[in-house]
Motif scaffolding. Structure first.
Motif, PDB file in Angstrom:
ATOM      1  N   SER A 162       4.214  31.580 -45.851  1.00 18.33           N
ATOM      2  CA  SER A 162       5.570  31.111 -45.564  1.00 18.33           C
ATOM      3  C   SER A 162       5.572  30.027 -44.497  1.00 18.33           C
ATOM      4  O   SER A 162       6.545  29.299 -44.354  1.00 18.33           O
ATOM      5  CB  SER A 162       6.452  32.267 -45.086  1.00 18.33           C
ATOM      6  OG  SER A 162       6.533  33.254 -46.070  1.00 18.33           O
ATOM      7  N   LEU A 163       4.495  29.938 -43.739  1.00 17.11           N
ATOM      8  CA  LEU A 163       4.401  28.966 -42.656  1.00 17.11           C
ATOM      9  C   LEU A 163       3.793  27.636 -43.096  1.00 17.11           C
ATOM     10  O   LEU A 163       3.643  26.722 -42.287  1.00 17.11           O
ATOM     11  CB  LEU A 163       3.597  29.567 -41.493  1.00 17.11           C
ATOM     12  CG  LEU A 163       4.169  30.868 -40.924  1.00 17.11           C
ATOM     13  CD1 LEU A 163       3.248  31.417 -39.836  1.00 17.11           C
ATOM     14  CD2 LEU A 163       5.578  30.675 -40.411  1.00 17.11           C
ATOM     15  N   GLN A 211      12.781  27.549 -39.498  1.00 15.22           N
ATOM     16  CA  GLN A 211      13.264  26.541 -38.553  1.00 15.22           C
ATOM     17  C   GLN A 211      14.497  27.043 -37.801  1.00 15.22           C
ATOM     18  O   GLN A 211      14.645  26.799 -36.599  1.00 15.22           O
ATOM     19  CB  GLN A 211      13.549  25.231 -39.277  1.00 15.22           C
ATOM     20  CG  GLN A 211      12.280  24.560 -39.772  1.00 15.22           C
ATOM     21  CD  GLN A 211      12.532  23.406 -40.730  1.00 15.22           C
ATOM     22  OE1 GLN A 211      13.573  23.326 -41.387  1.00 15.22           O
ATOM     23  NE2 GLN A 211      11.566  22.505 -40.815  1.00 15.22           N
ATOM     24  N   ALA A 212      15.377  27.762 -38.474  1.00 19.47           N
ATOM     25  CA  ALA A 212      16.563  28.330 -37.821  1.00 19.47           C
ATOM     26  C   ALA A 212      16.156  29.394 -36.804  1.00 19.47           C
ATOM     27  O   ALA A 212      16.744  29.491 -35.720  1.00 19.47           O
ATOM     28  CB  ALA A 212      17.512  28.918 -38.859  1.00 19.47           C
ATOM     29  N   LEU A 213      15.144  30.190 -37.126  1.00 18.53           N
ATOM     30  CA  LEU A 213      14.646  31.192 -36.180  1.00 18.53           C
ATOM     31  C   LEU A 213      14.048  30.507 -34.946  1.00 18.53           C
ATOM     32  O   LEU A 213      14.290  30.929 -33.808  1.00 18.53           O
ATOM     33  CB  LEU A 213      13.610  32.097 -36.844  1.00 18.53           C
ATOM     34  CG  LEU A 213      14.146  33.053 -37.909  1.00 18.53           C
ATOM     35  CD1 LEU A 213      12.992  33.738 -38.642  1.00 18.53           C
ATOM     36  CD2 LEU A 213      15.091  34.073 -37.307  1.00 18.53           C
ATOM     37  N   GLN A 214      13.287  29.453 -35.175  1.00 19.08           N
ATOM     38  CA  GLN A 214      12.724  28.719 -34.047  1.00 19.08           C
ATOM     39  C   GLN A 214      13.839  28.144 -33.168  1.00 19.08           C
ATOM     40  O   GLN A 214      13.754  28.206 -31.936  1.00 19.08           O
ATOM     41  CB  GLN A 214      11.813  27.594 -34.539  1.00 19.08           C
ATOM     42  CG  GLN A 214      10.509  28.099 -35.141  1.00 19.08           C
ATOM     43  CD  GLN A 214       9.694  27.001 -35.783  1.00 19.08           C
ATOM     44  OE1 GLN A 214      10.228  26.111 -36.435  1.00 19.08           O
ATOM     45  NE2 GLN A 214       8.380  27.067 -35.606  1.00 19.08           N
ATOM     46  N   ALA A 215      14.891  27.621 -33.785  1.00 16.35           N
ATOM     47  CA  ALA A 215      16.021  27.069 -33.032  1.00 16.35           C
ATOM     48  C   ALA A 215      16.739  28.147 -32.231  1.00 16.35           C
ATOM     49  O   ALA A 215      17.360  27.862 -31.207  1.00 16.35           O
ATOM     50  CB  ALA A 215      16.994  26.372 -33.981  1.00 16.35           C
ATOM     51  N   LEU A 270       1.267  33.005 -35.609  1.00 18.77           N
ATOM     52  CA  LEU A 270       0.363  33.180 -36.744  1.00 18.77           C
ATOM     53  C   LEU A 270      -0.951  33.789 -36.270  1.00 18.77           C
ATOM     54  O   LEU A 270      -1.507  33.376 -35.242  1.00 18.77           O
ATOM     55  CB  LEU A 270       0.091  31.833 -37.423  1.00 18.77           C
ATOM     56  CG  LEU A 270      -0.913  31.818 -38.578  1.00 18.77           C
ATOM     57  CD1 LEU A 270      -0.467  32.722 -39.727  1.00 18.77           C
ATOM     58  CD2 LEU A 270      -1.131  30.393 -39.072  1.00 18.77           C
ATOM     59  N   CYS A 271      -1.429  34.740 -37.025  1.00 23.06           N
ATOM     60  CA  CYS A 271      -2.739  35.342 -36.783  1.00 23.06           C
ATOM     61  C   CYS A 271      -3.819  34.283 -37.005  1.00 23.06           C
ATOM     62  O   CYS A 271      -3.903  33.682 -38.082  1.00 23.06           O
ATOM     63  CB  CYS A 271      -2.940  36.509 -37.755  1.00 23.06           C
ATOM     64  SG  CYS A 271      -4.616  37.177 -37.780  1.00 23.06           S
ATOM     65  N   GLY A 272      -4.645  34.038 -36.002  1.00 19.80           N
ATOM     66  CA  GLY A 272      -5.700  33.037 -36.117  1.00 19.80           C
ATOM     67  C   GLY A 272      -6.745  33.398 -37.160  1.00 19.80           C
ATOM     68  O   GLY A 272      -7.318  32.520 -37.810  1.00 19.80           O
ATOM     69  N   GLN A 273      -6.990  34.687 -37.347  1.00 19.56           N
ATOM     70  CA  GLN A 273      -7.966  35.117 -38.342  1.00 19.56           C
ATOM     71  C   GLN A 273      -7.428  34.848 -39.754  1.00 19.56           C
ATOM     72  O   GLN A 273      -8.153  34.379 -40.631  1.00 19.56           O
ATOM     73  CB  GLN A 273      -8.314  36.594 -38.146  1.00 19.56           C
ATOM     74  CG  GLN A 273      -8.875  36.907 -36.765  1.00 19.56           C
ATOM     75  CD  GLN A 273     -10.059  36.040 -36.397  1.00 19.56           C
ATOM     76  OE1 GLN A 273     -11.079  36.049 -37.088  1.00 19.56           O
ATOM     77  NE2 GLN A 273      -9.930  35.275 -35.313  1.00 19.56           N
ATOM     78  N   ARG A 294      -1.472  21.835 -41.495  1.00 20.24           N
ATOM     79  CA  ARG A 294      -0.935  22.363 -42.753  1.00 20.24           C
ATOM     80  C   ARG A 294       0.291  23.252 -42.541  1.00 20.24           C
ATOM     81  O   ARG A 294       0.929  23.670 -43.484  1.00 20.24           O
ATOM     82  CB  ARG A 294      -2.027  23.167 -43.490  1.00 20.24           C
ATOM     83  CG  ARG A 294      -3.223  22.297 -43.896  1.00 20.24           C
ATOM     84  CD  ARG A 294      -4.349  23.101 -44.524  1.00 20.24           C
ATOM     85  NE  ARG A 294      -3.942  23.878 -45.674  1.00 20.24           N
ATOM     86  CZ  ARG A 294      -3.815  23.409 -46.924  1.00 20.24           C
ATOM     87  NH1 ARG A 294      -4.057  22.139 -47.180  1.00 20.24           N
ATOM     88  NH2 ARG A 294      -3.473  24.211 -47.908  1.00 20.24           N
ATOM     89  N   ARG A 295       0.620  23.534 -41.267  1.00 19.99           N
ATOM     90  CA  ARG A 295       1.688  24.469 -40.952  1.00 19.99           C
ATOM     91  C   ARG A 295       2.967  23.759 -40.523  1.00 19.99           C
ATOM     92  O   ARG A 295       2.963  22.627 -40.073  1.00 19.99           O
ATOM     93  CB  ARG A 295       1.264  25.394 -39.802  1.00 19.99           C
ATOM     94  CG  ARG A 295       0.126  26.303 -40.144  1.00 19.99           C
ATOM     95  CD  ARG A 295      -0.101  27.336 -39.055  1.00 19.99           C
ATOM     96  NE  ARG A 295      -0.193  26.792 -37.715  1.00 19.99           N
ATOM     97  CZ  ARG A 295      -1.331  26.484 -37.100  1.00 19.99           C
ATOM     98  NH1 ARG A 295      -2.482  26.650 -37.716  1.00 19.99           N
ATOM     99  NH2 ARG A 295      -1.312  26.033 -35.868  1.00 19.99           N
ATOM    100  N   ILE A 296       4.060  24.509 -40.601  1.00 13.66           N
ATOM    101  CA  ILE A 296       5.345  24.084 -40.065  1.00 13.66           C
ATOM    102  C   ILE A 296       5.159  23.826 -38.571  1.00 13.66           C
ATOM    103  O   ILE A 296       4.536  24.638 -37.879  1.00 13.66           O
ATOM    104  CB  ILE A 296       6.407  25.193 -40.280  1.00 13.66           C
ATOM    105  CG1 ILE A 296       6.623  25.461 -41.768  1.00 13.66           C
ATOM    106  CG2 ILE A 296       7.709  24.847 -39.582  1.00 13.66           C
ATOM    107  CD1 ILE A 296       7.420  26.728 -42.046  1.00 13.66           C
ATOM    108  N   PRO A 297       5.686  22.731 -38.048  1.00 16.92           N
ATOM    109  CA  PRO A 297       5.562  22.484 -36.608  1.00 16.92           C
ATOM    110  C   PRO A 297       6.188  23.610 -35.780  1.00 16.92           C
ATOM    111  O   PRO A 297       7.161  24.238 -36.184  1.00 16.92           O
ATOM    112  CB  PRO A 297       6.349  21.181 -36.409  1.00 16.92           C
ATOM    113  CG  PRO A 297       6.374  20.532 -37.744  1.00 16.92           C
ATOM    114  CD  PRO A 297       6.371  21.654 -38.744  1.00 16.92           C
ATOM    115  N   GLY A 298       5.579  23.858 -34.619  1.00 13.78           N
ATOM    116  CA  GLY A 298       6.115  24.842 -33.690  1.00 13.78           C
ATOM    117  C   GLY A 298       5.560  26.244 -33.851  1.00 13.78           C
ATOM    118  O   GLY A 298       5.901  27.130 -33.066  1.00 13.78           O
ATOM    119  N   VAL A 299       4.712  26.464 -34.849  1.00 11.89           N
ATOM    120  CA  VAL A 299       4.115  27.788 -35.043  1.00 11.89           C
ATOM    121  C   VAL A 299       3.042  27.982 -33.971  1.00 11.89           C
ATOM    122  O   VAL A 299       2.194  27.116 -33.759  1.00 11.89           O
ATOM    123  CB  VAL A 299       3.501  27.923 -36.457  1.00 11.89           C
ATOM    124  CG1 VAL A 299       2.715  29.224 -36.593  1.00 11.89           C
ATOM    125  CG2 VAL A 299       4.589  27.832 -37.515  1.00 11.89           C
TER     126      VAL A 299
END
Length: 178
Positions: free
Chosen positions: A102-103, A124-128, A135-138, A149-154
């Motif tokens: 989803s990210l 994006q609304a949740l981030q706002a 995100l789990c690095g593993q 490759r991810r949505i900015p701000g993760v």
């Protein structure tokens, strides 16, 4: 008979009114809730709720909005709508497993699943709304979810386990759907 009919219609009106979805007061496009007219367990509006959502599952249909992610918006909308100040909600959502896709940025999500990312606007609304999206690095390493490759701000954690331990030690309570 007339009084019975009036009583029945009044009761039906109350039932319909109680089951009417309420648009979110913080995140209006997502996380609709219901009015609960009588609370046997009153909402505490004096203390901060520190909440950690453990998100690992995704809908089978990649074109469907994740109900799990939408619950994060519902949590915020429900509590603020019931009178809890938003600044008393500290919310984090840790993504791992299938939920991690989803990210993905929309173009990469579409490349992988053939549809637009239905969760993009919600995240994006949740981030706002000041939700920490983690995100789990593993998982990121295993599923090729590098920063570009991810949505900015993760935010990236070493692992889900690490994020959960550290956030629990900071007083967060886990809400887990598994």
């Amino acid at each position: 008979m007339k009084s019975f009919l009036i009583f029945f219609l009044f009761g039906l009106t109350l039932a319909v009114a109680q089951n009417t979805r309420i648009e979110g007061v913080v995140i209006s496009e997502f996380g609709s809730t219901y009015n609960v007219p009588k609370l046997d367990i009153p909402l505490d509006t004096t203390q901060t709720f520190k909440v950690l959502f453990d998100l690992s599952a995704a809908p089978e249909d990649p074109g469907q909005l994740s109900g799990y992610i939408n619950t994060v918006a519902r949590f915020i909308n429900m509590h603020v709508g019931a009178g809890k100040p938003q600044n008393q909600l500290q919310v984090a959502a840790v993504f791992h497993g299938n939920a991690s896709y989803s990210l993905l940025r929309n173009d990469l999500y579409k490349e992988k699943f053939g549809v637009d990312n239905p969760n993009l606007e919600l995240i994006q609304a949740l981030q706002a709304a000041d939700v920490d999206i983690i995100l789990c690095g593993q998982t990121a390493g295993h599923r090729n979810l590098s920063d570009d490759r991810r949505i900015p701000g993760v935010q990236m954690a070493l692992s889900t386990m690490t994020a959960m331990i550290q956030l629990q030690q900071q007083g967060y309570t886990i809400i887990n759907f598994n």
